[in-house]
Every structure is written in C-alpha cells, then in structure tokens.
Design a protein around this motif. Sequence first.
Motif, PDB file in Angstrom:
ATOM      1  N   GLY A 161      63.684  95.607   8.340  1.00 40.99           N
ATOM      2  CA  GLY A 161      64.194  96.960   8.496  1.00 40.99           C
ATOM      3  C   GLY A 161      64.446  97.620   7.164  1.00 40.99           C
ATOM      4  O   GLY A 161      64.559  96.933   6.132  1.00 40.99           O
ATOM      5  N   TYR A 162      64.500  98.950   7.194  1.00 42.25           N
ATOM      6  CA  TYR A 162      64.725  99.694   5.950  1.00 42.25           C
ATOM      7  C   TYR A 162      65.487 100.971   6.292  1.00 42.25           C
ATOM      8  O   TYR A 162      65.111 101.691   7.221  1.00 42.25           O
ATOM      9  CB  TYR A 162      63.373 100.054   5.310  1.00 42.25           C
ATOM     10  N   LEU A 163      66.555 101.235   5.576  1.00 45.09           N
ATOM     11  CA  LEU A 163      67.352 102.447   5.808  1.00 45.09           C
ATOM     12  C   LEU A 163      67.570 103.150   4.473  1.00 45.09           C
ATOM     13  O   LEU A 163      68.171 102.575   3.554  1.00 45.09           O
ATOM     14  CB  LEU A 163      68.693 102.061   6.443  1.00 45.09           C
ATOM     15  N   ARG A 164      67.057 104.363   4.391  1.00 44.76           N
ATOM     16  CA  ARG A 164      67.153 105.098   3.119  1.00 44.76           C
ATOM     17  C   ARG A 164      68.584 105.521   2.829  1.00 44.76           C
ATOM     18  O   ARG A 164      69.338 105.907   3.720  1.00 44.76           O
ATOM     19  CB  ARG A 164      66.257 106.345   3.173  1.00 44.76           C
ATOM     20  N   GLU A 165      68.953 105.490   1.570  1.00 41.60           N
ATOM     21  CA  GLU A 165      70.245 105.981   1.073  1.00 41.60           C
ATOM     22  C   GLU A 165      71.425 105.454   1.894  1.00 41.60           C
ATOM     23  O   GLU A 165      72.352 106.181   2.219  1.00 41.60           O
ATOM     24  CB  GLU A 165      70.237 107.508   1.031  1.00 41.60           C
ATOM     25  N   ALA A 166      71.365 104.182   2.224  1.00 41.73           N
ATOM     26  CA  ALA A 166      72.410 103.577   3.066  1.00 41.73           C
ATOM     27  C   ALA A 166      73.718 103.365   2.293  1.00 41.73           C
ATOM     28  O   ALA A 166      74.789 103.271   2.898  1.00 41.73           O
ATOM     29  CB  ALA A 166      71.912 102.257   3.623  1.00 41.73           C
ATOM     30  N   TYR A 167      73.615 103.261   0.984  1.00 45.03           N
ATOM     31  CA  TYR A 167      74.800 102.985   0.162  1.00 45.03           C
ATOM     32  C   TYR A 167      74.931 104.043  -0.937  1.00 45.03           C
ATOM     33  O   TYR A 167      73.924 104.486  -1.489  1.00 45.03           O
ATOM     34  CB  TYR A 167      74.686 101.610  -0.516  1.00 45.03           C
ATOM     35  N   ARG A 168      76.175 104.417  -1.226  1.00 47.46           N
ATOM     36  CA  ARG A 168      76.423 105.315  -2.366  1.00 47.46           C
ATOM     37  C   ARG A 168      77.303 104.585  -3.357  1.00 47.46           C
ATOM     38  O   ARG A 168      78.405 104.139  -3.025  1.00 47.46           O
ATOM     39  CB  ARG A 168      77.107 106.611  -1.901  1.00 47.46           C
ATOM     40  N   GLN A 169      76.798 104.422  -4.574  1.00 50.82           N
ATOM     41  CA  GLN A 169      77.543 103.715  -5.617  1.00 50.82           C
ATOM     42  C   GLN A 169      78.645 104.635  -6.169  1.00 50.82           C
ATOM     43  O   GLN A 169      78.593 105.857  -5.988  1.00 50.82           O
ATOM     44  CB  GLN A 169      76.587 103.290  -6.744  1.00 50.82           C
ATOM     45  N   PRO A 170      79.627 104.064  -6.867  1.00 52.49           N
ATOM     46  CA  PRO A 170      80.734 104.890  -7.398  1.00 52.49           C
ATOM     47  C   PRO A 170      80.246 106.023  -8.303  1.00 52.49           C
ATOM     48  O   PRO A 170      80.889 107.069  -8.377  1.00 52.49           O
ATOM     49  CB  PRO A 170      81.576 103.880  -8.184  1.00 52.49           C
ATOM     50  N   ASP A 171      79.092 105.840  -8.951  1.00 47.44           N
ATOM     51  CA  ASP A 171      78.570 106.907  -9.817  1.00 47.44           C
ATOM     52  C   ASP A 171      77.773 107.955  -9.036  1.00 47.44           C
ATOM     53  O   ASP A 171      77.170 108.860  -9.622  1.00 47.44           O
ATOM     54  CB  ASP A 171      77.695 106.307 -10.937  1.00 47.44           C
ATOM     55  N   GLY A 172      77.740 107.832  -7.701  1.00 49.24           N
ATOM     56  CA  GLY A 172      77.075 108.826  -6.866  1.00 49.24           C
ATOM     57  C   GLY A 172      75.615 108.513  -6.574  1.00 49.24           C
ATOM     58  O   GLY A 172      74.989 109.198  -5.773  1.00 49.24           O
ATOM     59  N   VAL A 173      75.075 107.474  -7.203  1.00 50.44           N
ATOM     60  CA  VAL A 173      73.663 107.122  -6.985  1.00 50.44           C
ATOM     61  C   VAL A 173      73.510 106.398  -5.641  1.00 50.44           C
ATOM     62  O   VAL A 173      74.293 105.497  -5.321  1.00 50.44           O
ATOM     63  CB  VAL A 173      73.138 106.229  -8.138  1.00 50.44           C
ATOM     64  N   PHE A 174      72.507 106.822  -4.871  1.00 51.00           N
ATOM     65  CA  PHE A 174      72.254 106.189  -3.569  1.00 51.00           C
ATOM     66  C   PHE A 174      71.308 104.999  -3.710  1.00 51.00           C
ATOM     67  O   PHE A 174      70.433 104.993  -4.577  1.00 51.00           O
ATOM     68  CB  PHE A 174      71.625 107.203  -2.594  1.00 51.00           C
ATOM     69  N   THR A 175      71.495 104.027  -2.851  1.00 52.67           N
ATOM     70  CA  THR A 175      70.614 102.856  -2.795  1.00 52.67           C
ATOM     71  C   THR A 175      70.215 102.631  -1.345  1.00 52.67           C
ATOM     72  O   THR A 175      71.037 102.812  -0.434  1.00 52.67           O
ATOM     73  CB  THR A 175      71.356 101.606  -3.326  1.00 52.67           C
ATOM     74  N   ASP A 176      68.960 102.246  -1.137  1.00 57.32           N
ATOM     75  CA  ASP A 176      68.472 101.978   0.218  1.00 57.32           C
ATOM     76  C   ASP A 176      68.904 100.582   0.681  1.00 57.32           C
ATOM     77  O   ASP A 176      69.289  99.741  -0.138  1.00 57.32           O
ATOM     78  CB  ASP A 176      66.939 102.064   0.248  1.00 57.32           C
ATOM     79  N   ASP A 177      68.818 100.386   1.994  1.00 58.45           N
ATOM     80  CA  ASP A 177      69.179  99.082   2.574  1.00 58.45           C
ATOM     81  C   ASP A 177      67.931  98.396   3.130  1.00 58.45           C
ATOM     82  O   ASP A 177      67.120  99.021   3.809  1.00 58.45           O
ATOM     83  CB  ASP A 177      70.175  99.272   3.729  1.00 58.45           C
ATOM     84  N   ILE A 178      67.798  97.114   2.822  1.00 57.57           N
ATOM     85  CA  ILE A 178      66.709  96.311   3.386  1.00 57.57           C
ATOM     86  C   ILE A 178      67.335  95.245   4.289  1.00 57.57           C
ATOM     87  O   ILE A 178      68.221  94.505   3.842  1.00 57.57           O
ATOM     88  CB  ILE A 178      65.876  95.628   2.278  1.00 57.57           C
ATOM     89  N   SER A 179      66.903  95.197   5.556  1.00 60.72           N
ATOM     90  CA  SER A 179      67.337  94.118   6.460  1.00 60.72           C
ATOM     91  C   SER A 179      66.303  93.012   6.363  1.00 60.72           C
ATOM     92  O   SER A 179      65.096  93.279   6.401  1.00 60.72           O
ATOM     93  CB  SER A 179      67.385  94.574   7.917  1.00 60.72           C
ATOM     94  N   MET A 180      66.795  91.784   6.261  1.00 62.01           N
ATOM     95  CA  MET A 180      65.879  90.636   6.170  1.00 62.01           C
ATOM     96  C   MET A 180      66.305  89.563   7.160  1.00 62.01           C
ATOM     97  O   MET A 180      67.502  89.441   7.483  1.00 62.01           O
ATOM     98  CB  MET A 180      65.871  90.069   4.740  1.00 62.01           C
ATOM     99  N   SER A 181      65.330  88.797   7.616  1.00 59.98           N
ATOM    100  CA  SER A 181      65.610  87.783   8.631  1.00 59.98           C
ATOM    101  C   SER A 181      64.765  86.533   8.388  1.00 59.98           C
ATOM    102  O   SER A 181      63.613  86.628   7.966  1.00 59.98           O
ATOM    103  CB  SER A 181      65.288  88.377  10.013  1.00 59.98           C
ATOM    104  N   LEU A 182      65.356  85.391   8.651  1.00 56.12           N
ATOM    105  CA  LEU A 182      64.637  84.115   8.560  1.00 56.12           C
ATOM    106  C   LEU A 182      64.671  83.462   9.934  1.00 56.12           C
ATOM    107  O   LEU A 182      65.754  83.249  10.496  1.00 56.12           O
ATOM    108  CB  LEU A 182      65.320  83.200   7.531  1.00 56.12           C
ATOM    109  N   ASP A 183      63.482  83.161  10.475  1.00 56.05           N
ATOM    110  CA  ASP A 183      63.404  82.468  11.765  1.00 56.05           C
ATOM    111  C   ASP A 183      63.606  80.972  11.510  1.00 56.05           C
ATOM    112  O   ASP A 183      62.722  80.311  10.962  1.00 56.05           O
ATOM    113  CB  ASP A 183      62.047  82.741  12.419  1.00 56.05           C
ATOM    114  N   LEU A 184      64.759  80.472  11.884  1.00 55.39           N
ATOM    115  CA  LEU A 184      65.105  79.080  11.587  1.00 55.39           C
ATOM    116  C   LEU A 184      64.222  78.103  12.355  1.00 55.39           C
ATOM    117  O   LEU A 184      64.017  76.964  11.929  1.00 55.39           O
ATOM    118  CB  LEU A 184      66.568  78.821  11.933  1.00 55.39           C
TER     119      LEU A 184
END
Length: 189
Positions: A161-184
Amino acid sequence: MALHETRTIQLKNGDSIIMRPALVSEAEALLTAFLEILPTSPYILSTAESAARKTVETQMKWITDANEDPKGALIIAEHQGRIIGITNMVAFKDSKRSHRAGLGMSVHHDYRGQGLGEALLRRLIEVAQNIEGLSFLELNVMSANQPAFKLYEKLGFQQVGYLREAYRQPDGVFTDDISMSLDLRARPS
Ligand SMILES: CC(C)(COP(=O)(O)OP(=O)(O)OC[C@H]1O[C@@H](n2cnc3c(N)ncnc32)[C@H](O)[C@@H]1OP(=O)(O)O)[C@@H](O)C(=O)NCCC(=O)NCCS
C-alpha cells in the motif's frame, strides 16, 4: 511470546550482542534507550517529547503485556549491560484480523550499519513463524526512511500500500506512507 531463548550475535565490527525478551525490571532502562534513540529517529511515530511523557509504570505494563501475549513479542538487543536495540510485534485482538501482527523496531545510532537491525528483524520473523495462527507480519514505513525500507525489502517484505503525504514532520515537510507485509507461511523457516 512463544520463544524465550537468548541469542548472542556478532556485529560486523566484532561487538557481541545479546538478543532476548525484555524483563519487567528493565522498564527504566528501556525508557532510557528510547530517549537516547528517538532524537536520531525522525521517521518513527514516537518523538523524544512523547517518550518523555511516558513513565516507568507504562513501560512495565508494555513489557508485561508483550511477554504475556501469545501473539506478541518484545525483543531487546543488549551490549555491555545497555539496551541498544528494540523490536516488537503485536497482533490485532479482534478475531477477523488476529492472523496479522504489526511490528516496530529501532537501533541506537551508535550501532547502526553493523547488521543489528537485520539480526533483530530475522529473530522477530523466526518468533512470528513459530506462533500458531499468525500469517502476516506487517508494518508502515515513511517513504523517506530508506534504511528501514531497504531492510524490510531485503528480508522479503512486499509493498502492499501507499498513502501520499501521510505524515507531516515538525518542519512542515510531508512524507508518504508505505505499507509492507511478509507472508509468514510462504517464507522458509
Ligand atoms: C532501520 C534501522 C532499524 C536499520 O538498522 P541497522 O542496524 O542500521 O541495519 P543493518 O546494519 O542491519 O542493515 C541491514 C540492511 O538494511 C538496509 N540498510 C541499513 N542501513 C541503510 C542505509 N543507510 N541505506 C540503505 N540501506 C540501509 C540494507 O539493506 C542493509 O543490508 P546490507 O548491509 O546488506 O546493505 C535503523 O536505521 C534505525 O533504527 N533507524 C531509526 C528507527 C527507524 O527508523 N525504525 C524503523 C521504523 S519503520
């Protein structure tokens, strides 16, 4: 936690590290470790400020819950009596998602790049594979966190999965989120 053994590993620089479940009596040491690690870990959700609000009692409960949880684990890395790495996993509690566990991990900045993160994650995967009813180990990583993303990829996690601008750092810069999974179930143990 299903497996309680202590493991000793050798880092690339020769340091000998112990990996084992955390003890309730180490609550304060664990808090100290977080306070040391967080200022150099901008890509995890906790901050030095949020950690400073935690108490020894909340850490004791965290350790107890993890150690008593049949689908949970809290593994620390210890060097010369000091906690220098932490990884944990917690499964969803509701029955429809209880086959999925989320993980977190961090390594003290003085020990990064020496193979400790990889060793901790390999150990956590091994523990997860031995827990009945657990099928997936999952995580969310900030896209700017390339060391972590590369580590997860190296150990077989797939981007789901991928979600754009999911996080905002204290300096105001946005970071995207990557969901990752391992099939055990798909991974050789
Ligand atoms: C992510 C983290 C746990 C990696 O731990 P580490 O002990 O430094 O990693 P290792 O030395 O075991 O490296 C294992 C693999 O990770 C990747 N990696 C580690 N550091 C890297 C870097 N600076 N750049 C690119 N890839 C890197 C590589 O694939 C590496 O394998 P290689 O040595 O064959 O290239 C560590 O950087 C950390 O604690 N960061 C702060 C907290 C954090 O962001 N946690 C993850 C939240 S999702």
